[in-house]
Structure formats: C-alpha cells, structure tokens
Write a protein that holds these residues in place. Structure first.
Motif, mmCIF file in Angstrom:
data_model
loop_
_atom_site.group_PDB
_atom_site.id
_atom_site.type_symbol
_atom_site.label_atom_id
_atom_site.label_comp_id
_atom_site.label_asym_id
_atom_site.label_seq_id
_atom_site.Cartn_x
_atom_site.Cartn_y
_atom_site.Cartn_z
ATOM 1 N N ARG A 1 -5.169 2.391 -3.836
ATOM 2 C CA ARG A 1 -4.154 2.654 -4.871
ATOM 3 C C ARG A 1 -4.176 1.564 -5.945
ATOM 4 N NH1 ARG A 1 -1.227 5.477 -8.406
ATOM 5 N NH2 ARG A 1 0.406 4.155 -9.218
ATOM 6 N N TYR A 2 -4.259 0.321 -5.515
ATOM 7 C CA TYR A 2 -4.211 -0.788 -6.461
ATOM 8 C C TYR A 2 -5.494 -0.868 -7.280
ATOM 9 C CZ TYR A 2 -0.446 -1.696 -3.216
ATOM 10 O OH TYR A 2 0.663 -1.544 -2.431
ATOM 11 N N GLY A 3 -6.616 -0.616 -6.638
ATOM 12 C CA GLY A 3 -7.869 -0.567 -7.380
ATOM 13 C C GLY A 3 -7.899 0.571 -8.377
ATOM 14 N N ALA B 1 2.197 3.148 -1.010
ATOM 15 C CA ALA B 1 1.001 2.303 -1.050
ATOM 16 C C ALA B 1 1.194 1.034 -0.223
ATOM 17 C CB ALA B 1 0.658 1.945 -2.499
ATOM 18 N N LEU B 2 2.378 0.436 -0.313
ATOM 19 C CA LEU B 2 2.659 -0.771 0.457
ATOM 20 C C LEU B 2 2.679 -0.461 1.954
ATOM 21 C CD1 LEU B 2 3.416 -3.730 0.730
ATOM 22 C CD2 LEU B 2 5.803 -3.105 0.226
ATOM 23 N N PHE B 3 3.285 0.653 2.327
ATOM 24 C CA PHE B 3 3.327 1.081 3.723
ATOM 25 C C PHE B 3 1.914 1.276 4.269
ATOM 26 C CE2 PHE B 3 4.207 4.955 6.579
ATOM 27 C CZ PHE B 3 4.362 4.176 7.713
ATOM 28 N N ASN C 1 1.827 -5.032 -10.706
ATOM 29 C CA ASN C 1 2.002 -4.844 -9.265
ATOM 30 C C ASN C 1 0.648 -4.761 -8.551
ATOM 31 O OD1 ASN C 1 3.625 -4.029 -6.815
ATOM 32 N ND2 ASN C 1 2.415 -2.171 -7.094
ATOM 33 N N ALA C 2 -0.266 -3.983 -9.110
ATOM 34 C CA ALA C 2 -1.585 -3.830 -8.491
ATOM 35 C C ALA C 2 -2.316 -5.169 -8.433
ATOM 36 C CB ALA C 2 -2.410 -2.804 -9.262
#
Length: 235
Positions: free
Chosen positions: A158-160, A131-133, A21-22
């Motif tokens: 968040r993704y990092g 995180a998407l929001f 996902n990330a």
C-alpha cells in the motif's frame, strides 16, 4: 524535483497526507526490521492516523460531524494496540482479535453507506487503518518465524503504491474504490491468520497465492489510475 513539487501542489490535502504517511511508514518499517520489534510501525502508524483526524476536522462526514462509521474505524485503530499483547499470549488470542477487527472493518463501511456518512476522509481513514493492520500481521508472522521475512513486502505494498503514484507524471493520486481489492484484502488477512496455526502445509501455499493476488490487485489499481490519464494526455 520540480515535477514532484508540481504534483504536491496539485494534489489534495488527503493525497499529500497519504504521501507523508506512506513515507513515514516505510521509514518506520526500517526501524522495525532493525529492532525486530513492531513498536516503531505501531507508534508511527497510529500517530499518523491521529494526525489525519486532526487535519480533516470539520470534513469528517458530509455534515462535518465525526459520525458513527468513523467512530468504529477509530475503535479499530485503538484495538490495533492490543495486537502485541494478544500475540504474546499465543496464536488463538491474536487470531480472535484479528477476526474481530476484520468484522469491525465490514461494519464501518456498512454504517457509512447506511447513514450516508461516506466522505473522502472516511475512505482514507478506513484504507490506511487496513494497511496498518495488514503490515502488523505481516510483522508478527515474520518475527515469530512462521513466515519468511519477505512477507513484510506484502504489508508495504500500500505504501509503495502511494509513493509510486506521486512519482508518476499524472495529476490524479487516488485510486478508485474496488470491491475486488476488498475481497483480496480479506483473503490476505485470512491467509496470514492461518500461518499462526500449526498447519504450515496449508498456510504457506495460501499466503503465497494471497500475496500474488494482492500484488495483482495493486497493479490493477495502478493501471486504473494511470491508463485513463495517459489516454487523455495523448488525445
């Protein structure tokens, strides 16, 4: 490469999904910046969350049922699709919908605790929706010109963070729950929402402080994962 393969094999299904996902969201953000449109991020993010629901079928809650708390989170995911049309109507519809989403975020956690529906799936479903929001709000702020383009970096933290956990030689790839992180997240959303209002002398310092706090929060979470495991390896 062998180290990463070992990490992937030792990670849980949810942790492996979080890495995919990330990576997908980081790539989607490249497309979003290239097109200067949030479509890639919204489509990829929603699809990935839908995939999470599918692969965790039967493990949604301790009883296996989807549960009312996850239902509220799913509603939040659906409502994220209304953010672009809300933004096109002006700042107040965007702010109002965002505040409603923030309220639902508090509700799903309360329902999970109240009815003992907490699960690994629910935790990931909730925080990845958050995180998407946050990334979408950062994108609106950047592309509408109310904040510099660097604000997208705050939305990508968040993704990092997830990718960093997999690059480190540690077995655990999930951070512990933190009430401090929750407060920082709410503060960041609130600061971003002020940027859409005609008060730049107020919003810009707030966003700067909130971004610094968010960066420190992720650093704190990273240390909370890494420090005990490194200490265990040295003992």
């Amino acid at each position: 490469m062998s180290s990463l393969t070992t990490c992937l094999r030792s990670a849980t299904r949810l942790e492996r999904w979080s890495l995919v996902n990330a990576t997908a969201m980081l790539l989607a953000t490249v497309g979003t910046v290239w097109l200067r449109a949030l479509g890639p991020v919204l489509v990829v993010g929603t699809a990935m969350l839908g995939g999470l629901v599918g692969i965790e079928r039967g493990r949604w809650t301790p009883t296996g049922a989807f549960g009312v708390a996850n239902g509220v989170t799913a509603l939040r995911v659906g409502l994220l699709g209304l953010l672009p049309p809300a933004a096109s109507l002006g700042p107040w519809p965007l702010v109002a919908l965002s505040l409603f989403l923030l309220g639902l975020d508090g509700l799903d956690g309360w329902l999970a605790r109240r009815y003992r529906l907490s699960s690994g799936f629910g935790a990931f479903f909730d925080k990845e929706t958050d995180a998407l929001f946050l990334l979408l709000l950062c994108g609106f702020a950047a592309f509408q010109g109310v904040l510099p383009l660097w604000i997208l970096g705050a939305g990508l933290l968040r993704y990092g963070f997830v990718v960093t956990l997999f690059l480190l030689p540690i077995p655990r790839k999930t951070e512990p729950r933190s009430s401090v992180a929750r407060y920082v997240y709410v503060g960041m959303v609130g600061a971003l929402l002020t940027s859409f209002l005609p008060y730049p002398t107020l919003s810009h310092p707030l966003v700067t402080v909130a971004t610094a706090a968010l960066l420190m929060s992720f650093g704190r979470s990273l240390w909370a994962v890494v420090a005990p495991q490194w200490a265990l390896r040295k003992s």
